[in-house]
Design an enzyme around this catalytic site. Structure first.
Site, PDB file in Angstrom:
ATOM      1  N   ASP A  67      38.413   0.099 -14.954  1.00  0.00           N
ATOM      2  CA  ASP A  67      37.233  -0.319 -14.227  1.00  0.00           C
ATOM      3  C   ASP A  67      36.083  -0.363 -15.130  1.00  0.00           C
ATOM      4  OD1 ASP A  67      37.620   2.641 -14.201  1.00  0.00           O
ATOM      5  OD2 ASP A  67      36.006   2.632 -12.964  1.00  0.00           O
ATOM      6  N   HIS A  68      36.096  -0.052 -16.449  1.00  0.00           N
ATOM      7  CA  HIS A  68      35.105  -0.215 -17.456  1.00  0.00           C
ATOM      8  C   HIS A  68      35.473  -1.373 -18.488  1.00  0.00           C
ATOM      9  CE1 HIS A  68      33.035   3.646 -16.188  1.00  0.00           C
ATOM     10  NE2 HIS A  68      34.054   3.732 -15.546  1.00  0.00           N
TER      11      HIS A  68
END
Length: 307
Positions: A67-68
């Site tokens: 998610d990064h």
């Protein structure tokens, strides 16, 4: 100098919040922008924002959870088609180079600009004549870094009025004093720069803390910062769950801000389980640190100058 949020959710995108990404707007300071993390869908978020991919010169990755970073290959490859031809430097934990190399090789992607990938350790990761960026390891389930951005002190202002009172007109003498040099007037009088220069303009500081449990390193990174951007994945009633998953609560983020003596705190990386009670998360934090704000996608906040 503004921090603008492209994605403020945790783990996976929701209808209200995309996954993590933010822009530090330095257009007025040095003509570019810096990207912090690049979760899935970041290039779509950029299209809806006031910022252009071609203006982004640096990317700072906090850690290698999807998610990064899942939006990074897409952003980098499509940047060429959106007017971006200048060099980009990506800073991130060990493994970021292999990740990008593998994606580009398998997908046969091509970039029309120079890409530099720097695998970081703790300490100073970037410095020029205007800014310094430091990284420190925080406490997550995998290696995760927080970043501290320091704007260096500006030039000392010249007290032009004091010179004009002496009948000295703007010109070469002003420039010499501005450079810190002493000057000699035609009548033999010596003027010393220290008598006509004010204190240096204080630079601003920003800390962006990646996914982490509450830890002392976060306090060190954020010490006396003008703006702290800190994750607040969980409500405080789920503190044990936050610790299990390597995250912080809104209360813990506020405690970090208070202990570090920051001016302003923005909490982000919010779990979608709190979609109906985000005001409660903010209230929890504000009870401890009143100058707390809740991040939203497509919202920006200025990095305030120290009072």
């Amino acid at each position: 100098m503004e921090y603008y949020f492209l994605g403020t959710g945790a783990g996976r995108p929701s209808k209200q919040r995309n996954v993590t990404s933010g822009i530090l707007n330095l257009l007025a300071e040095c003509g570019t922008c810096w990207l912090f993390d690049c979760g899935e869908g970041t290039q779509h978020q950029l299209m809806k924002s006031p910022y252009k991919p071609g203006k982004i010169s640096k990317v700072f990755v906090t850690h290698l959870h999807g998610d990064h970073i899942f939006g990074l290959p897409g952003f980098l490859t499509s940047r060429s088609y959106q007017g971006g031809h200048s060099k980009v430097t990506v800073y991130g934990p060990p493994g970021i180079q292999l990740f990008l190399k593998t994606v580009f090789q398998v997908s046969e992607s091509h970039l029309d600009y120079e890409l530099e990938v720097v695998e970081i350790q703790e300490g100073i990761v970037m410095e020029d004549n205007r800014f310094k960026v430091e990284a420190a390891m925080v406490d997550h389930r995998i290696d995760s870094f927080g970043y501290r951005v320091t704007e260096k002190a500006g030039e000392r202002p010249l007290y032009a009025g004091k010179l004009k009172e002496r009948g000295i007109a703007p010109g070469p003498l002003f420039a010499q004093l501005k450079r810190g040099e002493s000057v000699c007037l035609e009548n033999g009088e010596q003027l010393h720069a220290k008598d006509f220069l004010g204190p240096a303009v204080t630079g601003r500081t920003l800390a962006v803390i990646g996914d982490t449990r509450s830890c002392a390193r976060s306090v060190e990174l954020a010490q006396d910062c003008d703006l702290l951007v800190h994750e607040a994945t969980f409500a405080h009633r789920h503190q044990s769950l936050a610790a299990d998953y390597g995250h912080s609560t809104a209360v813990e983020a506020a405690e970090i801000a208070k202990e570090a003596g920051v001016q302003k705190l923005v909490i982000t990386h919010l779990s979608s389980r709190y979609q109906e009670e985000e005001a409660g998360l903010l209230a929890e934090a504000k009870e401890i640190f009143p100058e707390t704000y809740l991040a939203h996608d497509f919202w920006g906040t200025a990095v305030p100058k120290r009072k």
